[in-house]
Design an enzyme around this catalytic site. Structure first.
Site, PDB file in Angstrom:
ATOM      1  N   PRO A  96      27.934 -32.502  18.914  1.00  0.00           N
ATOM      2  CA  PRO A  96      27.048 -31.568  18.132  1.00  0.00           C
ATOM      3  C   PRO A  96      25.992 -32.810  17.556  1.00  0.00           C
ATOM      4  O   PRO A  96      24.839 -32.136  17.288  1.00  0.00           O
ATOM      5  CB  PRO A  96      27.799 -31.154  17.043  1.00  0.00           C
ATOM      6  N   GLU A 123      37.248 -35.020  14.517  1.00  0.00           N
ATOM      7  CA  GLU A 123      36.271 -35.365  13.717  1.00  0.00           C
ATOM      8  C   GLU A 123      35.215 -35.992  14.469  1.00  0.00           C
ATOM      9  O   GLU A 123      33.953 -36.007  13.823  1.00  0.00           O
ATOM     10  CB  GLU A 123      36.560 -36.121  12.300  1.00  0.00           C
ATOM     11  N   ARG A 161      24.072 -24.433  39.210  1.00  0.00           N
ATOM     12  CA  ARG A 161      23.188 -23.339  39.813  1.00  0.00           C
ATOM     13  C   ARG A 161      21.925 -23.857  40.056  1.00  0.00           C
ATOM     14  O   ARG A 161      21.111 -23.120  40.775  1.00  0.00           O
ATOM     15  CB  ARG A 161      23.262 -22.055  38.914  1.00  0.00           C
ATOM     16  N   ASP A 176      13.624 -17.407  35.985  1.00  0.00           N
ATOM     17  CA  ASP A 176      14.547 -17.599  35.041  1.00  0.00           C
ATOM     18  C   ASP A 176      14.046 -17.757  33.535  1.00  0.00           C
ATOM     19  O   ASP A 176      12.906 -18.115  33.455  1.00  0.00           O
ATOM     20  CB  ASP A 176      15.403 -18.737  35.073  1.00  0.00           C
TER      21      ASP A 176
HETATM   22  N1  ADE Z   1      31.290 -30.643  20.276  1.00  0.00           N
HETATM   23  C1  ADE Z   1      31.460 -29.894  19.099  1.00  0.00           C
HETATM   24  N2  ADE Z   1      30.308 -29.125  19.059  1.00  0.00           N
HETATM   25  C2  ADE Z   1      29.359 -29.514  20.155  1.00  0.00           C
HETATM   26  C3  ADE Z   1      28.234 -28.903  20.441  1.00  0.00           C
HETATM   27  N3  ADE Z   1      27.367 -28.080  20.077  1.00  0.00           N
HETATM   28  N4  ADE Z   1      27.724 -29.386  21.743  1.00  0.00           N
HETATM   29  C4  ADE Z   1      28.420 -30.093  22.527  1.00  0.00           C
HETATM   30  N5  ADE Z   1      29.488 -30.625  22.246  1.00  0.00           N
HETATM   31  C5  ADE Z   1      29.984 -30.265  21.159  1.00  0.00           C
END
Ligand code: ADE
Length: 251
Positions: A96, A123, A161, A176
């Site tokens: 994230p 974590e 794709r 797209d």
């Molecule tokens: N791992 C945890 N959250 C994620 C996200 N939003 N994008 C990619 N990998 C992740």
């Protein structure tokens, strides 16, 4: 041929994930190849430990660097069976904290010969993986998943794709959403009336110039309603600016 190698502690997660639709067809046609590898294969000792407590304290566990480095080293040293001279250009850490995956980045990735995907867990992942092993740290959006596995499925689908030949000649990625910085226009099929809702008349009358205009204008309307942020960044043609003015006046 684009080869994806996924490094994960849950290889079974992917057992049927790529057996559907365009991704299945692209695999069957030999355009892409996907393998999921168990990170525990590169651990030392009986307990196959992949994680440890965070330095500095705090909740949760952190994926250790050694098995991940060993996995990528082995996967990259092994020669690509199809094109022995080509080494992987991309090692993607899914987290994230990464840059957000976009259509234009997916288009970039579709040009590669091999992509290694590292799925984070717990974590986090020891930062030395992002610093010294990954070429890219990518997120699929501003929300937290419990691991990188669903993100790997999303990335592979979006990229597969776009590999030349994957969509077949009858479809194209050109219309797209996002390919022109805007959302796609609305689509309708039969019946022409459903629950009192009529399909826009213009789509039924067979005037193709008019239909093309309608689609462009409705793509603008949809983008304004759902993604005004995209509209601010898009470069609009003169007719598009005029349609947008009309839409703004309609209220
Ligand atoms: N791992 C945890 N959250 C994620 C996200 N939003 N994008 C990619 N990998 C992740």
């Amino acid at each position: 041929m684009l080869g994806f190698d996924i490094i994960t502690i849950f290889p079974d997660y992917f057992r049927t994930a790529f057996d559907y639709g365009i991704v299945r067809r692209a695999r069957a046609a030999g355009l892409i190849k996907i393998a999921a590898h168990d990170l525990r294969r590169w651990t030392q000792g009986r307990h196959k430990v992949v994680d440890d407590r965070p330095f500095g304290g705090g909740d949760g566990m952190v994926l250790k660097p050694e098995p991940i480095f060993a996995a990528v080293e082995e996967l990259t040293n092994k020669q690509n069976e199809d094109e022995p001279s080509k080494l992987p250009a991309r090692v993607v850490l899914l987290s994230p904290q990464g840059r957000v995956l976009t259509q234009s980045l997916a288009e970039d990735l579709a040009q590669e010969d091999r992509i290694i995907l590292i799925c984070g867990r717990y974590e986090g992942v020891d930062e030395r993986v992002a610093e010294a092993l990954a070429t890219d740290e990518l997120s699929i959006g501003d929300y937290v998943l419990s691991g990188g596995e669903p993100a790997a499925v999303v990335l592979i689908d979006a990229v597969a794709r776009l590999v030349p030949g994957a969509l077949g000649s009858e479809t194209s990625a050109a219309n797209d959403s996002f390919s022109n910085g805007l959302l796609d226009c609305p689509h309708y099929t039969r019946p022409p009336e459903f629950h009192g809702m009529r399909v826009p008349e213009v789509l039924l009358n067979g005037n193709h110039a008019e239909i093309t205009r309608w689609r462009k204008k409705e793509a603008l309307r949809k983008t304004k309603r759902n993604r005004p942020d995209l509209l601010e960044r898009a470069t609009l043609s003169e007719p598009e600016r005029l349609w947008l003015n009309e839409i703004n006046q309609e209220q």
